[in-house]
Design an enzyme around this catalytic site. Structure first.
Site, PDB file in Angstrom:
ATOM      1  N   HIS A 142     -17.664  12.751   3.612  1.00  0.00           N
ATOM      2  CA  HIS A 142     -18.208  11.168   4.173  1.00  0.00           C
ATOM      3  C   HIS A 142     -19.607  11.896   3.819  1.00  0.00           C
ATOM      4  CE1 HIS A 142     -17.879   7.732   6.101  1.00  0.00           C
ATOM      5  NE2 HIS A 142     -19.234   7.696   6.834  1.00  0.00           N
ATOM      6  N   GLU A 144      -4.767   9.833  10.465  1.00  0.00           N
ATOM      7  CA  GLU A 144      -4.295   8.445  10.343  1.00  0.00           C
ATOM      8  C   GLU A 144      -5.984   7.345  11.188  1.00  0.00           C
ATOM      9  OE1 GLU A 144      -2.149   5.372  12.075  1.00  0.00           O
ATOM     10  OE2 GLU A 144      -0.592   7.505  12.452  1.00  0.00           O
ATOM     11  N   ARG A 200       0.925  -0.930   0.215  1.00  0.00           N
ATOM     12  CA  ARG A 200       0.429   0.439  -0.201  1.00  0.00           C
ATOM     13  C   ARG A 200       1.077   0.995   0.144  1.00  0.00           C
ATOM     14  NH1 ARG A 200      -5.292  -1.975   1.305  1.00  0.00           N
ATOM     15  NH2 ARG A 200      -6.471   0.490   2.254  1.00  0.00           N
TER      16      ARG A 200
HETATM   17  C1  GAR Z   1     -20.000   9.401  -2.064  1.00  0.00           C
HETATM   18  O1  GAR Z   1     -21.008   9.676  -1.262  1.00  0.00           O
HETATM   19  C2  GAR Z   1     -18.800  10.184  -0.684  1.00  0.00           C
HETATM   20  O2  GAR Z   1     -19.635  11.021   0.352  1.00  0.00           O
HETATM   21  C3  GAR Z   1     -18.557   8.522  -0.174  1.00  0.00           C
HETATM   22  O3  GAR Z   1     -18.433   7.844  -1.938  1.00  0.00           O
HETATM   23  C4  GAR Z   1     -19.493   9.406  -2.188  1.00  0.00           C
HETATM   24  C5  GAR Z   1     -18.601   8.764  -3.937  1.00  0.00           C
HETATM   25  O4  GAR Z   1     -19.722   9.818  -5.050  1.00  0.00           O
HETATM   26  N1  GAR Z   1     -17.566   9.089  -0.471  1.00  0.00           N
HETATM   27  C6  GAR Z   1     -17.263   8.082   1.355  1.00  0.00           C
HETATM   28  O5  GAR Z   1     -18.107   7.040   1.546  1.00  0.00           O
HETATM   29  C7  GAR Z   1     -15.538   7.868   1.363  1.00  0.00           C
HETATM   30  N2  GAR Z   1     -15.910   6.765   2.871  1.00  0.00           N
HETATM   31  P1  GAR Z   1     -19.168  10.431  -6.541  1.00  0.00           P
HETATM   32  O6  GAR Z   1     -17.594   9.394  -6.772  1.00  0.00           O
HETATM   33  O7  GAR Z   1     -19.887  10.435  -7.329  1.00  0.00           O
HETATM   34  O8  GAR Z   1     -18.697  11.690  -5.806  1.00  0.00           O
END
Ligand code: GAR
Length: 203
Positions: free
Chosen positions: A110, A143, A66
């Site tokens: 988020h 982190e 990673r």
């Molecule tokens: C969004 O809803 C974002 O908040 C979420 O993924 C989606 C991406 O949509 N992020 C997470 O869950 C991060 N842990 P997008 O590609 O259309 O912006």
């Protein structure tokens, strides 16, 4: 304008919202690179159509290493001259390598009102928990997953007959409003007052 890079893994609707906001000459950021771990991410095509540099750094080419993947990402961010990074649906957990290198300069969106529902399946979990308010959060990346200081939040009601998809769509609309506002706030706020917790609220 501050050069800002976007990291995404999929659809890229939040990236689109940031790119559109940055078209405004008065917006304090310009998008200098859109980067994805997934070469097939629709968000990369969207960025190319918008005329932006877009690049895939496939995590699968690095096996289980990673950090090597993140070193390659970091090198691409540096090469693009990025001064801040917005994670926009970037679905890989970061190691301390990137979170340390970009501490205080990496934002994430988020789909919940943190600290409730970190992690995945936030909308299903919000419905299961019976909360009446749900929403999204922009925060600085540290982190711990979905744990950093909150820069802004937007709330939506949970309606009686909501499905997870209906709720997700209502939250996503607010994500697209919140992320550009929070980025602008982050780039223009006075660090002296930011320490007092001046997070943005979008009602
Ligand atoms: C969004 O809803 C974002 O908040 C979420 O993924 C989606 C991406 O949509 N992020 C997470 O869950 C991060 N842990 P997008 O590609 O259309 O912006």
């Amino acid at each position: 304008k501050t050069p800002v890079a976007i990291l995404l893994s999929g659809r890229g609707s939040n990236a689109t919202a940031l790119i559109e906001a940055a078209r405004d000459p008065a917006f304090p950021a310009r998008i200098c690179l859109v980067l994805s771990n997934n070469p097939d991410a629709p968000g990369l095509d969207m960025a190319r159509r918008a005329g932006l540099p877009a690049q895939a750094i496939d995590h699968r080419s690095f096996g289980k290493n990673r950090e090597a993947h993140e070193r390659a990402i970091d090198a691409a961010l540096q090469a693009a001259g990025a001064e801040a990074v917005c994670l926009a649906g970037y679905m890989r957990l970061l190691t301390p390598y990137l979170t340390t290198a970009w501490a205080g300069r990496m934002l994430n969106i988020h789909p919940s009102l943190l600290p409730s529902f970190p992690g995945l399946h936030t909308h299903e979990r919000a419905l299961d928990a019976g909360v009446r308010l749900h929403g999204c959060t922009v925060h600085l990346v540290t982190e711990g997953m979905d744990e950093g200081p909150i820069l802004g939040q937007a709330a939506v009601p949970v309606l009686p007959d909501d499905t997870a998809d209906m709720l997700a769509a209502r939250v996503l609309e607010q994500e697209h409003r919140l992320y550009p506002l929070a980025l602008r706030h982050f780039l223009t706020q006075n660090p002296a007052t930011a320490a007092n917790g001046a997070a943005l609220v979008v009602a």
